[in-house]
Design a protein around this motif. Structure first.
Motif, PDB file in Angstrom:
ATOM      1  N   ASN A 479       0.855  -1.186  -0.032  1.00  0.00           N
ATOM      2  CA  ASN A 479      -0.016  -0.121   0.044  1.00  0.00           C
ATOM      3  C   ASN A 479       0.894   1.188  -0.007  1.00  0.00           C
ATOM      4  O   ASN A 479       2.131   0.919  -0.100  1.00  0.00           O
ATOM      5  N   LYS A 480       0.231   2.376  -0.027  1.00  0.00           N
ATOM      6  CA  LYS A 480       1.159   3.568  -0.198  1.00  0.00           C
ATOM      7  C   LYS A 480       2.031   4.064   0.859  1.00  0.00           C
ATOM      8  O   LYS A 480       2.892   4.711   0.944  1.00  0.00           O
ATOM      9  N   GLU A 481       1.934   3.351   2.147  1.00  0.00           N
ATOM     10  CA  GLU A 481       2.802   3.522   3.172  1.00  0.00           C
ATOM     11  C   GLU A 481       4.141   2.879   2.762  1.00  0.00           C
ATOM     12  O   GLU A 481       5.051   3.386   3.511  1.00  0.00           O
ATOM     13  N   TRP A 485       5.681   0.717  -3.139  1.00  0.00           N
ATOM     14  CA  TRP A 485       4.568   1.012  -3.968  1.00  0.00           C
ATOM     15  C   TRP A 485       4.738   1.816  -5.148  1.00  0.00           C
ATOM     16  O   TRP A 485       5.377   2.837  -4.934  1.00  0.00           O
ATOM     17  N   CYS A 486       4.077   1.476  -6.168  1.00  0.00           N
ATOM     18  CA  CYS A 486       4.141   2.211  -7.537  1.00  0.00           C
ATOM     19  C   CYS A 486       2.907   2.059  -8.116  1.00  0.00           C
ATOM     20  O   CYS A 486       2.933   2.997  -8.998  1.00  0.00           O
ATOM     21  N   GLU A 488      -1.521   0.665  -8.210  1.00  0.00           N
ATOM     22  CA  GLU A 488      -2.511  -0.398  -7.813  1.00  0.00           C
ATOM     23  C   GLU A 488      -2.856  -1.370  -8.787  1.00  0.00           C
ATOM     24  O   GLU A 488      -3.063  -1.227 -10.065  1.00  0.00           O
TER      25      GLU A 488
END
Length: 513
Positions: A479-481, A485-486, A488
């Motif tokens: 996830n974006k934490e 992450w790059c 979805e």
């Protein structure tokens, strides 16, 4: 007021220097051990587990030895042989395979070994500075300037080679200084041995060998007029050592350039396809991120030294020595610039000039000396804050991954349920999933390929086997934490319930308890 403060500081230095060698050694070893193990223990990095990066290799080697029943020799031969088709890091892979053979996938024990390497590196750097005529405070500043900052990721990450290499450099350089001071030959032999081991671990450290040779000449020429005759005399007096270092350097560079090749070093070197603007942008970004405190305080300290213009002009040889460390590293990382662990070993040149040379710069006095030393301490404090922040994230991410893997295993163990790993383009994340679950008796992990909109096994003897999306019971992704992450994944998750695990998110199909 400034004079009184300086007088008190000097009295403190004198008191410390009167401790005696035995007490000093106990103090230094204890202080650095408490610092390093205090950080990795209190911040939790010591027990944070897998991180979906280089540490997946430990699981692979254990898989080879336990599930595939390969011998230690076969594992060593395949790991080193494969790496030599791309890179020159034979000792690195020998070390990794042996660690897996001894400790299995007990990453906590491996983390203790890693922290011990850092302690040895700090102590060795400290004693290098002591042999270069620094008092105890400046020597500690030198060691900490090299090892504290964004590069402190090597204190806890199990993939980077820099912790071992900086330790071997510091040991080799310390032995070199002992040889120059005592002229005992066994120090020279041991120094060459340490540098050789260093050069077998990671390629950028090979570029430190010329610095070692130049430093020998620098010490040999001390107090002499620089002429061709004097320089040739210095070379002749130290020829066996210089020849040994030079032969190692030339042989390894020839091997890399003409045998292994440089095409696989995607992050290093100059490239015709990269424009000057791209290089400028990369270094500008580094100067505002991981190198920012070195740049900001380095400029301030340089300006202070330049106020003694006539005296500072005499530091040309010290500048050249620092450049012999810094410039080759800058060229090597010119495509991507320096971030995190790549700051090592470049920062050695910075610390050599601004701590070893700067603090021993005799004209520096009064308020300007106070300002200069204050810059060093403020820079160290800024980097100390970075260490705590990065260690906290590392632990949080490791705990997130462990929670995800253990929760997923609990859901699927002993069943025919399928797991979909969506960590690509980080293939190391997918490989971690493959080997970790295999070692825990489960082998139904599939992998999402976003570009091809396909679910594939990707690894192992059934790597071409595919699965339909409606067969998937658990999906895991960043996830974006998470810094990896790059995007979805383009998956329909309407029939799944979300279960957040820190920086990782699990999606469990409805109906599964």
């Amino acid at each position: 007021m400034a004079d009184k403060l300086i007088d008190r500081i000097h009295r403190l230095y004198d008191r410390l220097d009167r401790l005696g060698r035995g007490r000093e050694a106990v103090l230094v070893w204890s202080a650095f051990a408490v610092l390093v193990f205090g950080v990795v223990f209190l911040m939790g990095t010591l027990t944070s587990g897998f991180h979906l990066v280089d540490d997946w290799e430990f699981a692979k080697y254990v898989d080879w030895m336990t599930l595939e029943h390969r011998s230690l020799w076969d594992c060593l031969r395949e790991a080193v042989g494969y790496d030599l088709t791309m890179r020159f890091r034979p000792l690195y892979y020998i070390n990794r395979v042996l660690m897996a053979w001894i400790f299995g996938i007990n990453l906590t024990t491996m983390s203790v070994v890693k922290a011990a390497e850092i302690v040895v590196a700090l102590v060795s750097l400290y004693y290098c500075a002591r042999h270069m005529k620094c008092n105890m405070v400046y020597a500690a500043l030198f060691a900490l300037t090299v090892m504290v900052g964004y590069q402190s990721a090597v204190w806890w990450k199990l993939g980077p080679q820099e912790s071992y290499d900086i330790m071997m450099f510091a040991i080799g350089f310390y032995l070199l200084l002992k040889w120059l001071g005592t002229n005992k030959k066994w120090y020279a032999f041991a120094s060459v041995g340490a540098f050789f081991l260093m050069s077998l671990y990671k390629e950028p450290f090979i570029l430190l060998l010329p610095f070692a040779g130049l430093y020998v000449l620098y010490e040999e020429m001390a107090g002499r007029k620089v002429t061709v005759r004097e320089l040739w005399g210095a070379v002749r007096r130290r020829l066996p050592y210089l020849l040994s270092i030079g032969l190692i350097f030339v042989a390894e560079m020839v091997l890399i350039v003409f045998v292994i090749g440089t095409n696989n070093y995607s992050y290093v070197g100059l490239d015709e396809s990269v424009t000057v603007d791209q290089y400028v942008q990369a270094w500008s970004l580094a100067a505002h991120t991981d190198l920012k405190w070195y740049v900001r305080f380095g400029v301030l300290m340089l300006l202070i030294l330049l106020t003694y213009w006539e005296h500072s002009k005499k530091l040309i040889w010290e500048v050249l020595l620092a450049a012999a460390v810094i410039l080759p590293q800058c060229v090597s990382y010119s495509k991507t610039s320096m971030t995190e662990r790549y700051i090592l070993p470049c920062v050695l040149g910075f610390a050599f000039f601004f701590v070893i040379v700067g603090c021993n710069f005799r004209p520096l006095s009064g308020k300007r000396r106070i300002a200069y030393i204050l810059c060093l301490f403020l820079m160290l404090a800024a980097h100390g804050r970075v260490v705590l922040r990065e260690a906290h994230y590392f632990t949080y991410r490791g705990q997130s991954i462990r929670t995800m893997m253990e929760s997923t295993l609990e859901l699927v163990s002993g069943t025919d349920r399928k797991v979909l790993s969506c960590f690509a383009p980080n293939l190391e994340g997918n490989r971690t999933m493959y080997y970790w679950f295999r070692l825990h008796g489960y082998d139904e992990v599939f992998y999402w390929e976003e570009d091809e909109n396909k679910i594939n096994r990707s690894f192992g003897p059934r790597e071409d086997e595919q699965a339909a999306f409606d067969e998937i019971d658990v999906i895991v992704m960043y996830n974006k934490e998470d810094r990896h992450w790059c995007y979805e994944p383009s998956l329909d998750l309407s029939d799944f319930r979300e279960q957040k695990c820190g920086t990782i998110t699990m999606y469990v199909r409805n109906g599964i308890l």
